[in-house]
Write a protein that holds these residues in place. Sequence first.
Motif, PDB file in Angstrom:
ATOM      1  N   ALA A  44     -22.417 -36.149 -31.999  1.00 22.76           N
ATOM      2  CA  ALA A  44     -20.880 -35.970 -32.480  1.00 22.76           C
ATOM      3  C   ALA A  44     -20.245 -37.062 -32.283  1.00 22.76           C
ATOM      4  CB  ALA A  44     -20.455 -34.719 -31.805  1.00 22.76           C
ATOM      5  N   ILE A  45     -19.614 -37.840 -33.496  1.00 21.03           N
ATOM      6  CA  ILE A  45     -18.747 -38.948 -33.156  1.00 21.03           C
ATOM      7  C   ILE A  45     -17.645 -38.546 -33.902  1.00 21.03           C
ATOM      8  CG2 ILE A  45     -18.603 -41.486 -33.974  1.00 21.03           C
ATOM      9  CD1 ILE A  45     -20.833 -41.151 -32.321  1.00 21.03           C
ATOM     10  N   VAL A  46     -16.479 -39.050 -33.218  1.00 27.24           N
ATOM     11  CA  VAL A  46     -15.070 -38.947 -33.992  1.00 27.24           C
ATOM     12  C   VAL A  46     -14.624 -39.813 -34.673  1.00 27.24           C
ATOM     13  CG1 VAL A  46     -12.606 -38.760 -33.346  1.00 27.24           C
ATOM     14  CG2 VAL A  46     -14.237 -37.978 -31.652  1.00 27.24           C
ATOM     15  N   ARG A  47     -14.603 -39.419 -36.122  1.00 26.85           N
ATOM     16  CA  ARG A  47     -14.502 -40.199 -37.051  1.00 26.85           C
ATOM     17  C   ARG A  47     -12.864 -40.566 -37.281  1.00 26.85           C
ATOM     18  NH1 ARG A  47     -18.944 -43.296 -37.486  1.00 26.85           N
ATOM     19  NH2 ARG A  47     -20.809 -41.638 -37.428  1.00 26.85           N
ATOM     20  N   ASN A  48     -11.949 -39.576 -37.355  1.00 28.08           N
ATOM     21  CA  ASN A  48     -10.814 -39.741 -37.517  1.00 28.08           C
ATOM     22  C   ASN A  48      -9.805 -38.856 -36.627  1.00 28.08           C
ATOM     23  OD1 ASN A  48      -8.532 -40.822 -39.114  1.00 28.08           O
ATOM     24  ND2 ASN A  48      -8.194 -38.634 -39.797  1.00 28.08           N
ATOM     25  N   ILE A  49      -8.748 -39.389 -36.239  1.00 25.83           N
ATOM     26  CA  ILE A  49      -7.646 -38.480 -35.264  1.00 25.83           C
ATOM     27  C   ILE A  49      -6.224 -38.693 -35.963  1.00 25.83           C
ATOM     28  CG2 ILE A  49      -6.794 -38.342 -32.943  1.00 25.83           C
ATOM     29  CD1 ILE A  49      -9.170 -39.961 -31.942  1.00 25.83           C
ATOM     30  N   ASN A  50      -5.812 -37.648 -36.365  1.00 28.63           N
ATOM     31  CA  ASN A  50      -4.556 -37.815 -37.117  1.00 28.63           C
ATOM     32  C   ASN A  50      -3.387 -36.982 -36.416  1.00 28.63           C
ATOM     33  OD1 ASN A  50      -2.880 -38.104 -39.341  1.00 28.63           O
ATOM     34  ND2 ASN A  50      -3.347 -36.093 -40.008  1.00 28.63           N
ATOM     35  N   PHE A  51      -2.425 -37.500 -36.308  1.00 34.90           N
ATOM     36  CA  PHE A  51      -1.174 -36.895 -35.734  1.00 34.90           C
ATOM     37  C   PHE A  51      -0.194 -36.361 -36.627  1.00 34.90           C
ATOM     38  CE2 PHE A  51      -2.958 -39.112 -32.048  1.00 34.90           C
ATOM     39  CZ  PHE A  51      -2.862 -38.144 -31.028  1.00 34.90           C
ATOM     40  N   ILE A  52       0.320 -35.241 -36.513  1.00 32.29           N
ATOM     41  CA  ILE A  52       1.615 -34.648 -37.333  1.00 32.29           C
ATOM     42  C   ILE A  52       2.589 -34.719 -36.576  1.00 32.29           C
ATOM     43  CG2 ILE A  52       2.140 -33.032 -38.697  1.00 32.29           C
ATOM     44  CD1 ILE A  52      -0.641 -32.543 -39.778  1.00 32.29           C
ATOM     45  N   GLY A  53       3.857 -35.050 -37.026  1.00 28.73           N
ATOM     46  CA  GLY A  53       5.277 -34.992 -36.339  1.00 28.73           C
ATOM     47  C   GLY A  53       5.518 -35.854 -35.490  1.00 28.73           C
ATOM     48  N   ASN A  54       4.829 -36.910 -35.291  1.00 32.44           N
ATOM     49  CA  ASN A  54       5.164 -38.037 -34.340  1.00 32.44           C
ATOM     50  C   ASN A  54       5.864 -39.027 -35.131  1.00 32.44           C
ATOM     51  OD1 ASN A  54       2.447 -38.377 -35.903  1.00 32.44           O
ATOM     52  ND2 ASN A  54       2.534 -40.398 -34.590  1.00 32.44           N
ATOM     53  N   THR A  55       7.375 -39.367 -34.570  1.00 29.58           N
ATOM     54  CA  THR A  55       8.090 -40.492 -35.267  1.00 29.58           C
ATOM     55  C   THR A  55       8.301 -41.571 -34.513  1.00 29.58           C
ATOM     56  OG1 THR A  55      10.037 -39.107 -34.704  1.00 29.58           O
ATOM     57  CG2 THR A  55       9.104 -38.685 -36.902  1.00 29.58           C
ATOM     58  N   VAL A  56       8.231 -41.355 -33.159  1.00 29.76           N
ATOM     59  CA  VAL A  56       8.473 -42.254 -32.159  1.00 29.76           C
ATOM     60  C   VAL A  56       7.457 -43.311 -31.768  1.00 29.76           C
ATOM     61  CG1 VAL A  56       9.219 -42.694 -29.640  1.00 29.76           C
ATOM     62  CG2 VAL A  56      10.304 -40.657 -30.840  1.00 29.76           C
ATOM     63  N   TYR A  57       6.265 -42.652 -31.647  1.00 28.45           N
ATOM     64  CA  TYR A  57       5.240 -43.553 -31.229  1.00 28.45           C
ATOM     65  C   TYR A  57       4.152 -43.367 -32.666  1.00 28.45           C
ATOM     66  CZ  TYR A  57       6.944 -43.379 -26.744  1.00 28.45           C
ATOM     67  OH  TYR A  57       7.732 -43.735 -25.663  1.00 28.45           O
ATOM     68  N   SER A  58       3.500 -44.232 -32.912  1.00 28.29           N
ATOM     69  CA  SER A  58       2.396 -44.316 -34.166  1.00 28.29           C
ATOM     70  C   SER A  58       1.026 -43.649 -33.560  1.00 28.29           C
ATOM     71  CB  SER A  58       2.115 -45.934 -34.566  1.00 28.29           C
ATOM     72  OG  SER A  58       1.624 -46.632 -33.402  1.00 28.29           O
ATOM     73  N   ASP A  59       0.191 -43.500 -34.535  1.00 25.36           N
ATOM     74  CA  ASP A  59      -1.100 -42.845 -34.230  1.00 25.36           C
ATOM     75  C   ASP A  59      -1.707 -43.647 -33.348  1.00 25.36           C
ATOM     76  OD1 ASP A  59      -0.027 -40.843 -35.983  1.00 25.36           O
ATOM     77  OD2 ASP A  59      -1.983 -40.932 -37.208  1.00 25.36           O
TER      78      ASP A  59
END
Length: 225
Positions: free
Chosen positions: A39-54
């Motif tokens: 199992a490989i992590v293909r994408n990590i998405n953050f919602i609600g972060n304005t101070v720090y980028s993904d």
Amino acid sequence: LEEQYYQMGFYGAVVDIDVDKDSHNRAILTINIQEGALAIVRNINFIGNTVYSDKELISQMPLSMPSWITWLTETDRYSREKFQASLQKVVSYYMDNGYLKVKVDSATVQVTPNKANVYMTVKLTEGDKYTVKGFEITGKTAIPVEQLNEAVAFEDGETFSLQKVIDTENKIKDMLGTKGYAFTNVTFTPKVDEKNHTVFINLAVDQGDLVYVRQINFLGNYKTN
């Protein structure tokens, strides 16, 4: 065995055991293993972060997406333990930079039907940035409070950092440990001013009982008593 495979990132692993009995009241076990895909992590998405980028948040995590180096680091291999550790790392990163009330609202993991690809989504509430407005060390201790104040790793007016609070707690424990109080407990209680975005830090010290040496054992002394 399946749990061991899951910890290694093989979420498609299937283990079956066939049992054959012979005439001597014995059983022959045949363990059939289908490892499946990693199992490989293909994408990590953050919602609600304005101070720090993904990208900056992902850099704090023990999980990452595939790159030229992950074949060596294996950080793109998904596991539940890595996922929980990643969430904690993100929260700690915020709290070490003043965001005392950061919160993970939700964290979802989607796995493709073949269990080879993983997509992660983390929804955050960052909250406001807080600064330190004073501190107090309370509790009856063998070391004067004035001396314990020297262990404090933060100053008034600076950005709140949970790591500096932890460093202070550990330093106080070390100081009392040298006096024989080996099981000192330090409790951190923040007094938050929501209007001015400041926090007053209280550290309650319970030094516990004095610890005495009961016995000393040596191992490996074959030629001496």
